[in-house]
Structures are given as structure tokens and as C-alpha cells.
Design an enzyme around this catalytic site. Sequence first.
Site, PDB file in Angstrom:
ATOM      1  N   ASP A  14      26.443 -27.580   4.601  1.00 30.21           N
ATOM      2  CA  ASP A  14      27.642 -26.742   4.746  1.00 30.21           C
ATOM      3  C   ASP A  14      27.506 -25.865   5.991  1.00 30.21           C
ATOM      4  O   ASP A  14      28.468 -25.645   6.723  1.00 30.21           O
ATOM      5  CB  ASP A  14      27.799 -25.862   3.495  1.00 30.21           C
ATOM      6  CG  ASP A  14      29.242 -25.510   3.189  1.00 30.21           C
ATOM      7  OD1 ASP A  14      30.085 -25.664   4.077  1.00 30.21           O
ATOM      8  OD2 ASP A  14      29.516 -25.065   2.061  1.00 30.21           O
ATOM      9  N   HIS A 207      31.909 -18.562  -0.135  1.00 29.74           N
ATOM     10  CA  HIS A 207      31.897 -18.318   1.316  1.00 29.74           C
ATOM     11  C   HIS A 207      32.179 -16.834   1.549  1.00 29.74           C
ATOM     12  O   HIS A 207      32.737 -16.148   0.686  1.00 29.74           O
ATOM     13  CB  HIS A 207      32.910 -19.234   2.010  1.00 29.74           C
ATOM     14  CG  HIS A 207      32.401 -20.649   2.137  1.00 29.74           C
ATOM     15  ND1 HIS A 207      31.841 -21.136   3.292  1.00 29.74           N
ATOM     16  CD2 HIS A 207      32.333 -21.667   1.233  1.00 29.74           C
ATOM     17  CE1 HIS A 207      31.465 -22.404   3.099  1.00 29.74           C
ATOM     18  NE2 HIS A 207      31.755 -22.749   1.857  1.00 29.74           N
ATOM     19  N   CYS A 238      33.925 -24.822   6.717  1.00 33.15           N
ATOM     20  CA  CYS A 238      34.412 -26.185   6.502  1.00 33.15           C
ATOM     21  C   CYS A 238      35.418 -26.511   7.594  1.00 33.15           C
ATOM     22  O   CYS A 238      36.354 -25.740   7.815  1.00 33.15           O
ATOM     23  CB  CYS A 238      35.058 -26.307   5.123  1.00 33.15           C
ATOM     24  SG  CYS A 238      35.800 -27.921   4.843  1.00 33.15           S
ATOM     25  N   ASN A 247      28.773 -19.712   4.100  1.00 32.74           N
ATOM     26  CA  ASN A 247      28.468 -19.315   2.724  1.00 32.74           C
ATOM     27  C   ASN A 247      27.814 -17.943   2.742  1.00 32.74           C
ATOM     28  O   ASN A 247      27.361 -17.479   3.784  1.00 32.74           O
ATOM     29  CB  ASN A 247      27.460 -20.292   2.113  1.00 32.74           C
ATOM     30  CG  ASN A 247      27.973 -21.707   2.107  1.00 32.74           C
ATOM     31  OD1 ASN A 247      27.932 -22.394   3.120  1.00 32.74           O
ATOM     32  ND2 ASN A 247      28.489 -22.137   0.984  1.00 32.74           N
TER      33      ASN A 247
HETATM   34  P1  HMG Z   1      39.727 -42.284   4.917  1.00 32.75           P
HETATM   35  O1  HMG Z   1      40.113 -42.389   6.337  1.00 32.75           O
HETATM   36  O2  HMG Z   1      40.807 -42.006   3.942  1.00 32.75           O
HETATM   37  O3  HMG Z   1      38.908 -43.512   4.356  1.00 32.75           O
HETATM   38  O4  HMG Z   1      38.590 -41.186   4.801  1.00 32.75           O
HETATM   39  P2  HMG Z   1      38.978 -45.027   4.560  1.00 32.75           P
HETATM   40  O5  HMG Z   1      38.386 -45.621   3.328  1.00 32.75           O
HETATM   41  O6  HMG Z   1      40.352 -45.435   4.984  1.00 32.75           O
HETATM   42  O7  HMG Z   1      37.954 -45.240   5.775  1.00 32.75           O
HETATM   43  C1  HMG Z   1      38.186 -44.740   7.065  1.00 32.75           C
HETATM   44  C2  HMG Z   1      36.942 -44.961   7.897  1.00 32.75           C
HETATM   45  O8  HMG Z   1      35.854 -44.217   7.363  1.00 32.75           O
HETATM   46  C3  HMG Z   1      36.507 -46.416   7.906  1.00 32.75           C
HETATM   47  O9  HMG Z   1      35.864 -46.634   9.153  1.00 32.75           O
HETATM   48  C4  HMG Z   1      35.486 -46.427   6.804  1.00 32.75           C
HETATM   49  O10 HMG Z   1      34.579 -47.487   6.956  1.00 32.75           O
HETATM   50  C5  HMG Z   1      34.802 -45.105   6.987  1.00 32.75           C
HETATM   51  P3  HMG Z   1      36.624 -47.337  10.374  1.00 32.75           P
HETATM   52  O11 HMG Z   1      36.876 -48.726   9.866  1.00 32.75           O
HETATM   53  O12 HMG Z   1      37.897 -46.569  10.584  1.00 32.75           O
HETATM   54  O13 HMG Z   1      35.650 -47.234  11.481  1.00 32.75           O
HETATM   55  N1  HMG Z   1      34.163 -44.572   5.782  1.00 32.75           N
HETATM   56  C6  HMG Z   1      32.932 -44.057   5.786  1.00 32.75           C
HETATM   57  N2  HMG Z   1      32.020 -43.925   6.766  1.00 32.75           N
HETATM   58  C7  HMG Z   1      30.841 -43.351   6.423  1.00 32.75           C
HETATM   59  N3  HMG Z   1      30.572 -42.905   5.193  1.00 32.75           N
HETATM   60  C8  HMG Z   1      31.455 -43.029   4.194  1.00 32.75           C
HETATM   61  C9  HMG Z   1      32.682 -43.640   4.476  1.00 32.75           C
HETATM   62  N4  HMG Z   1      33.777 -43.919   3.740  1.00 32.75           N
HETATM   63  C10 HMG Z   1      34.667 -44.478   4.549  1.00 32.75           C
HETATM   64  N5  HMG Z   1      31.157 -42.586   2.989  1.00 32.75           N
HETATM   65  C11 HMG Z   1      36.740 -40.142   3.721  1.00 32.75           C
HETATM   66  C12 HMG Z   1      38.067 -40.855   3.548  1.00 32.75           C
HETATM   67  C13 HMG Z   1      36.396 -39.509   2.389  1.00 32.75           C
HETATM   68  C14 HMG Z   1      35.705 -41.164   4.135  1.00 32.75           C
HETATM   69  C15 HMG Z   1      36.903 -39.059   4.835  1.00 32.75           C
HETATM   70  O14 HMG Z   1      38.038 -38.303   4.537  1.00 32.75           O
HETATM   71  C16 HMG Z   1      35.708 -38.182   4.942  1.00 32.75           C
HETATM   72  O15 HMG Z   1      34.622 -38.611   5.295  1.00 32.75           O
HETATM   73  N6  HMG Z   1      35.860 -36.861   4.618  1.00 32.75           N
HETATM   74  C17 HMG Z   1      34.729 -35.954   4.596  1.00 32.75           C
HETATM   75  C18 HMG Z   1      35.200 -34.547   4.725  1.00 32.75           C
HETATM   76  C19 HMG Z   1      34.031 -33.611   4.614  1.00 32.75           C
HETATM   77  O16 HMG Z   1      32.882 -33.998   4.672  1.00 32.75           O
HETATM   78  N7  HMG Z   1      34.343 -32.306   4.489  1.00 32.75           N
HETATM   79  C20 HMG Z   1      33.342 -31.281   4.387  1.00 32.75           C
HETATM   80  C21 HMG Z   1      32.569 -31.329   3.119  1.00 32.75           C
HETATM   81  S1  HMG Z   1      33.438 -30.620   1.745  1.00 32.75           S
HETATM   82  C22 HMG Z   1      33.104 -28.919   1.854  1.00 32.75           C
HETATM   83  O17 HMG Z   1      32.561 -28.463   2.831  1.00 32.75           O
HETATM   84  C23 HMG Z   1      33.439 -28.051   0.677  1.00 32.75           C
HETATM   85  C24 HMG Z   1      32.217 -27.640  -0.129  1.00 32.75           C
HETATM   86  O18 HMG Z   1      31.273 -26.967   0.683  1.00 32.75           O
HETATM   87  C25 HMG Z   1      32.642 -26.711  -1.288  1.00 32.75           C
HETATM   88  C26 HMG Z   1      33.523 -25.555  -0.813  1.00 32.75           C
HETATM   89  O19 HMG Z   1      33.060 -24.734  -0.014  1.00 32.75           O
HETATM   90  O20 HMG Z   1      34.662 -25.521  -1.240  1.00 32.75           O
HETATM   91  C27 HMG Z   1      31.511 -28.860  -0.748  1.00 32.75           C
HETATM   92 MG    MG Z   2      31.310 -24.858   1.142  1.00 33.93          MG
END
Ligand code: HMG
Ligand code: MG
Length: 300
Positions: A14, A207, A238, A247
Amino acid sequence: MTALVRIVEVGARDGLQNEAATVTTETKVELIDRLAGVGITEIEATSFVSPRWIPQMADHDAVMRGLTRRDNVRYPVLVPNLRGYTAAVAAGARDVAVFASASESFSRKNINCSVDESFERFAPVLDAAKRDGVAVRGYVSCVVACPYEGPIAPEATARVARRLYDQGCFEVSLGDTIGAGTPLTVTRMLARVLEHVPVAKVAGHYHDTYGMAAANAYASFEQGVRIFDSSVGGLGGCPYAKGATGNVATEDLVYMLHGIGAETGVDLERLVDIALWISTQLGREVQSRVGRALLARRAS
Ligand code: HMG
Ligand code: MG
């Protein structure tokens, strides 16, 4: 009896995911290894998400392979779907976390799907994890407020928390993603969540955007919560919650907890050394109040 609190250090994930400049894999690995040396037993190491969405976490494989595993330390990683899970386990992960949102808008911005769809993606992850003996944590984002929708009803958060727990997550971490909560709103939200999820299975992930995170952790502690997520040096934010800062700093949290008589097992002075080291690596001053205070005391 002394209260034992488990700290989940999320700085390497994070904390760093929002850094604009690429942080080297060596620095990330060193950060994780250093944290393991000061008594932290749970260190979120990276996330197996799309590198197009979060470029900073693109070296997830190398980070997992590079860290020096200690027997008493767990190294969970974030996975948004089965693809991420499979890659994480192949890289050696034994603990993962799925992440949902109490807000529809944030779900779409963060993981490009509705809340219902996110649960459809988590189902095969939970099935595979059960088969593999991998522990799955569940996050709920926007537990009191959403950057796109404003205040979130406690019922909405409780519903998503319950769903994660019912789906098989061993613990649910409640994320005040934009740090807008106060002891009042967090207490109201928690009261609802605790009607559905046992308090021993609930973590606070607050956070510190408005400087309320330690107060919110204290309010949660008063309600029986004994697991908190934090980020050394207060790193982070984020990318899909603009303006939100890191955080609660681990050193602020530890100082507060030790100050109320709770035990964390963390060596605060050595933790501050790490806050100073990583802040220097990132080219900035230590952000946390406790870090600054302890460093100033050393210098005087
Ligand atoms: P999408 O575009 O809807 O997914 O993304 P898709 O299935 O259409 O795939 C798009 C592309 O991503 C494709 O590649 C897939 O192969 C690839 P392309 O053909 O375009 O080259 N792909 C992946 N690559 C690597 N690893 C994977 C994966 N899955 C698909 N696992 C997806 C959907 C979920 C993948 C995207 O939206 C994403 O990665 N989001 C991540 C966002 C993120 O990490 N945010 C921060 C973390 S959350 C947070 O910080 C909150 C938290 O701290 C709690 C709080 O504070 O509230 C936890
Ligand atoms: Mg967080």
C-alpha cells in the site's frame, strides 16, 4: 491482562504502490527484510495485479523470490482474480488477500467491475486457496467514505464484510481508503460490521489523510479490535483514490498502542530507523509525528 495486538505492515504494498518514481526491487526486498527484523510478523509484500494498472508492483515475482523468508513471518500479497492468485502461489505466496469495496463506484475505478462481479472473481480464488491450504484475507475499501460517492452507509460496509467472511476469508480488513473517518463514523461502521463478523476476525486499515487514523485505531481498539494495518513512515495511498495519503504510520500506531498498555512485539526505536531509511531512499523526510519526534530526541 495485557492486550496483544497484531500489526500487519502494508508499507511495501500500500505504501509503495502509489510512488511515481520506480522503486527498485532491491529497495523493496530490503524494506521487507528489515521490517521482519524488528518484530513485525506479517508483512504485505506486493500485489499480483495488472502492471498496466499499478506499474510500481510489476516486479511482484522478483520481490517474492528475493525476500529472505523467516519462519515466524507471513508475507501476504494482494490478488484481484484467479490469474493473480496463480502467479502469486507460483512465486511462493502462502497468504493472499482479495479486495472488495463497499462502494460501487470505487469498485469500478479500482478493479473495473461491480461489487457483485468482484465476488464472482474471488470465488475461484477462494476455492483454489482452500485446495492449496493458502490463507485468504478479505479487504473492504471505502468503509466510511468513497472518493466518488461520499459517505457510505455502515450497512453497505457490513454487507460486503459479511460476504467476504462467508465466502471463506479468514479475516476482514476494513479500509478507510481516503482517511475521512472519525472515531464517531468508524465506531458506527464497526458496530454494524461486528453484528456479522466476529471481532477477532476484523482488522482496522485506516489511512491518515485527515490525521485521524491513530484516533480511529484507538476507537476500534476500544471496541475490541486487535489487528491493525499500518505503513512504516506513513508511506502510501491508493492511485484510484486521488488525494488520499498513506496508512497510519506503523510508528504512530505502535507508540499509541504501547502507550495504552497494549503489546505489539515491535521494537519502536528500530522501526524508526527503517522509517528514516526508506524515507531517505524515496528522497523525503519522515512523515510520521512519532518518527520525527524520536529522531529529534536522538539529535538533541
Ligand atoms: P481489467 O482490465 O478489467 O481486466 O482489469 P481484464 O481481465 O480485462 O484484463 C486486462 C489486462 O490485465 C489483460 O492484459 C490481462 O491479461 C491483465 P492485456 O491483454 O491487456 O495485456 N490482467 C492481469 N495482469 C496481471 N495480473 C493479474 C491480471 N489480471 C488481468 N492478476 C484488474 C482488472 C483487476 C486486473 C485491474 O483492474 C487491476 O489490476 N486493478 C488493480 C488495482 C489495484 O491494485 N489497486 C490498488 C490496490 S487496492 C487498495 O489499495 C485498497 C486497500 O489498501 C484497502 C483500502 O485502503 O481501502 C487494499
Ligand atoms: Mg489501503
